[in-house]
Write an enzyme that holds these catalytic residues in place. Structure first.
Site, PDB file in Angstrom:
ATOM      1  N   SER A  87       0.898  -1.289  -0.264  1.00  0.00           N
ATOM      2  CA  SER A  87       0.026   0.046   0.053  1.00  0.00           C
ATOM      3  C   SER A  87       0.823   1.209   0.019  1.00  0.00           C
ATOM      4  O   SER A  87       1.925   1.207   0.484  1.00  0.00           O
ATOM      5  CB  SER A  87      -0.804  -0.165   1.452  1.00  0.00           C
ATOM      6  OG  SER A  87      -1.361   1.385   1.278  1.00  0.00           O
ATOM      7  N   TYR A 106      -1.936  -0.777  10.656  1.00  0.00           N
ATOM      8  CA  TYR A 106      -2.191  -1.156   9.206  1.00  0.00           C
ATOM      9  C   TYR A 106      -0.791  -0.805   8.306  1.00  0.00           C
ATOM     10  O   TYR A 106      -0.402  -1.799   7.729  1.00  0.00           O
ATOM     11  CB  TYR A 106      -3.424  -0.739   8.717  1.00  0.00           C
ATOM     12  CG  TYR A 106      -3.430  -0.880   7.181  1.00  0.00           C
ATOM     13  CD1 TYR A 106      -4.083  -2.101   6.561  1.00  0.00           C
ATOM     14  CD2 TYR A 106      -3.247   0.152   6.169  1.00  0.00           C
ATOM     15  CE1 TYR A 106      -4.207  -2.229   5.344  1.00  0.00           C
ATOM     16  CE2 TYR A 106      -3.475  -0.113   5.071  1.00  0.00           C
ATOM     17  CZ  TYR A 106      -3.837  -1.093   4.560  1.00  0.00           C
ATOM     18  OH  TYR A 106      -4.202  -1.433   3.081  1.00  0.00           O
TER      19      TYR A 106
HETATM   20  N1  NAP Z   1      -8.734  -0.362  -1.797  1.00  0.00           N
HETATM   21  C1  NAP Z   1      -7.629   0.440  -1.518  1.00  0.00           C
HETATM   22  O1  NAP Z   1      -7.617   1.790  -1.254  1.00  0.00           O
HETATM   23  C2  NAP Z   1      -6.040  -0.270  -1.108  1.00  0.00           C
HETATM   24  C3  NAP Z   1      -5.152   0.750  -1.034  1.00  0.00           C
HETATM   25  C4  NAP Z   1      -3.931   0.145  -0.689  1.00  0.00           C
HETATM   26  C5  NAP Z   1      -4.067  -1.443  -0.593  1.00  0.00           C
HETATM   27  N2  NAP Z   1      -5.116  -2.310  -0.430  1.00  0.00           N
HETATM   28  C6  NAP Z   1      -4.896  -3.501  -0.291  1.00  0.00           C
HETATM   29  O2  NAP Z   1      -5.689  -4.271  -1.333  1.00  0.00           O
HETATM   30  C7  NAP Z   1      -5.857  -5.535  -0.701  1.00  0.00           C
HETATM   31  C8  NAP Z   1      -7.322  -5.756  -1.455  1.00  0.00           C
HETATM   32  O3  NAP Z   1      -8.253  -5.039  -0.593  1.00  0.00           O
HETATM   33  P1  NAP Z   1      -9.661  -4.348  -1.060  1.00  0.00           P
HETATM   34  O4  NAP Z   1      -9.342  -3.019  -1.309  1.00  0.00           O
HETATM   35  O5  NAP Z   1      -9.810  -5.149  -2.630  1.00  0.00           O
HETATM   36  O6  NAP Z   1     -10.590  -4.585  -0.248  1.00  0.00           O
HETATM   37  P2  NAP Z   1     -11.793  -5.455  -0.115  1.00  0.00           P
HETATM   38  O7  NAP Z   1     -12.745  -5.128  -1.286  1.00  0.00           O
HETATM   39  O8  NAP Z   1     -12.480  -5.428   1.357  1.00  0.00           O
HETATM   40  O9  NAP Z   1     -11.318  -6.964  -0.356  1.00  0.00           O
HETATM   41  C9  NAP Z   1     -10.689  -7.550   0.885  1.00  0.00           C
HETATM   42  C10 NAP Z   1     -10.540  -9.194   0.055  1.00  0.00           C
HETATM   43  O10 NAP Z   1      -9.614  -9.686   1.353  1.00  0.00           O
HETATM   44  C11 NAP Z   1     -10.385 -10.828   1.755  1.00  0.00           C
HETATM   45  N3  NAP Z   1     -10.092 -11.327   2.839  1.00  0.00           N
HETATM   46  C12 NAP Z   1     -10.151 -10.605   4.030  1.00  0.00           C
HETATM   47  N4  NAP Z   1      -9.947 -11.532   5.142  1.00  0.00           N
HETATM   48  C13 NAP Z   1      -9.743 -12.824   4.603  1.00  0.00           C
HETATM   49  C14 NAP Z   1      -9.161 -14.018   5.078  1.00  0.00           C
HETATM   50  N5  NAP Z   1      -9.251 -14.028   6.175  1.00  0.00           N
HETATM   51  N6  NAP Z   1      -8.860 -15.044   3.975  1.00  0.00           N
HETATM   52  C15 NAP Z   1      -9.284 -14.925   3.116  1.00  0.00           C
HETATM   53  N7  NAP Z   1      -9.392 -13.696   2.090  1.00  0.00           N
HETATM   54  C16 NAP Z   1      -9.909 -12.640   3.220  1.00  0.00           C
HETATM   55  C17 NAP Z   1     -12.088 -10.721   1.393  1.00  0.00           C
HETATM   56  O11 NAP Z   1     -12.729 -11.775   1.009  1.00  0.00           O
HETATM   57  P3  NAP Z   1     -13.762 -12.435   2.002  1.00  0.00           P
HETATM   58  O12 NAP Z   1     -14.184 -11.389   3.097  1.00  0.00           O
HETATM   59  O13 NAP Z   1     -14.529 -12.900   1.191  1.00  0.00           O
HETATM   60  O14 NAP Z   1     -12.673 -13.534   2.638  1.00  0.00           O
HETATM   61  C18 NAP Z   1     -12.061  -9.598   0.068  1.00  0.00           C
HETATM   62  O15 NAP Z   1     -11.970 -10.472  -0.995  1.00  0.00           O
HETATM   63  C19 NAP Z   1      -5.762  -5.544   0.801  1.00  0.00           C
HETATM   64  O16 NAP Z   1      -4.536  -6.228   1.226  1.00  0.00           O
HETATM   65  C20 NAP Z   1      -5.527  -4.090   1.061  1.00  0.00           C
HETATM   66  O17 NAP Z   1      -4.891  -3.683   2.167  1.00  0.00           O
HETATM   67  C21 NAP Z   1      -6.317  -1.656  -0.793  1.00  0.00           C
END
Ligand code: NAP
Length: 248
Positions: free
Chosen positions: A143, A156
């Site tokens: 991130s 985080y």
């Molecule tokens: N969106 C942003 O602005 C942003 C910025 C920087 C980094 N990120 C990173 O991008 C990645 C994806 O996040 P996102 O933004 O796409 O958020 P999101 O829409 O909330 O997706 C998170 C995903 O992680 C999965 N997850 C959570 N806990 C889990 C577990 N114990 N086992 C398996 N899967 C799990 C969820 O699936 P289930 O709940 O179905 O298990 C979901 O598919 C994360 O690592 C986040 O930190 C996001």
């Protein structure tokens, strides 16, 4: 190893929403076989079905990344179904922001378990297959918060700094096995990430800020596709991107 994206076998954790779901669609449309892991099996089953109906290769495997055996099963299922694993995308993560003084210790544990240990379990599951074939690509999601630390985001940020540190060590250690490693560090992207902030005042403030600047999850999918698509002798080690309007 196959070149490009077509026919590559790509395992994606956190494929049930946001960045993982967008990447699964993007890569499947370009001919990859995608193996989807997440806890919400209804979501990944529906996505795999939808992709298969369009003639793409997709398989869903319910996976909690905090359980090492389940992550191993996800990767082994990909190898069973498609013969090998070319790319491991360790994407699952959560960001329940709160200042340390609120003592959300259970959420600290959860972030460490999912954001750090989940990535390590992904590496542990994929590495033996890739070492054996002397070919593969491990992509870990960090991130902007893996580069900076903001108050209220301390734990985080620590987990995302850890992802960068372990990815850099991995990069150096897997040289003998011809394995590529990429860190992708997004800024604010519109997903479900903010839905899991339990402190309502912090959630509201973060949503207000993010909604003004966030870009779509296809931006992330394109960076993954870029890293995968480069020729095998090109190792894209890190991609850091933000919305143009993001100040931090
Ligand atoms: N969106 C942003 O602005 C942003 C910025 C920087 C980094 N990120 C990173 O991008 C990645 C994806 O996040 P996102 O933004 O796409 O958020 P999101 O829409 O909330 O997706 C998170 C995903 O992680 C999965 N997850 C959570 N806990 C889990 C577990 N114990 N086992 C398996 N899967 C799990 C969820 O699936 P289930 O709940 O179905 O298990 C979901 O598919 C994360 O690592 C986040 O930190 C996001």
């Amino acid at each position: 190893m196959n070149q490009g994206i077509e026919n590559k076998v790509v395992v994606i954790t956190g494929a049930s929403s946001g960045l993982g779901e967008a990447t699964a669609r993007h890569l499947a449309e370009r001919g990859a076989a995608v193996v989807l892991g997440a806890r919400r099996s209804d979501r990944i089953d529906a996505l795999a079905k939808e992709l298969a109906a369009k003639g793409y290769k997709a398989k869903a495997v319910q996976t909690d990344v905090t359980d090492r055996d389940q992550v191993k099963n996800l990767v082994d299922s990909a190898v069973d179904a498609f013969g090998r694993i070319d790319v491991m995308l360790n994407n699952a993560g959560l960001m329940p922001l709160a200042p340390l003084e609120r003592l959300k210790v259970d959420e600290w544990d959860r972030m460490i378990d999912v954001n750090i240990k989940g990535v390590l379990y992904g590496i542990a599951a994929a590495l033996p297959h890739m070492q054996a074939r002397k070919s593969g690509h491990i992509i870990n999601v960090s991130s902007v918060y893996g580069h900076v630390v903001d108050p209220g985001a301390t734990v985080y940020c620590a987990t995302k700094h850890a992802v960068r540190a372990l990815s850099e060590g991995l990069r150096k250690e897997v040289k003998p096995y011809n394995i590529r490693t990429t860190i992708i560090s997004p800024g604010a992207v519109s997903t479900e990430l903010l839905e899991h902030i339990s402190e309502k005042d912090i959630q509201a403030g973060t949503k207000e800020f993010v909604s003004k600047i966030a870009i779509g999850p296809d931006t992330f999918a394109r960076t993954v596709a870029f890293a995968i698509n480069e020729p095998e002798d090109v190792d894209i080690n890190e991609i850091l991107f933000r919305p143009t309007a993001q100040p931090v």
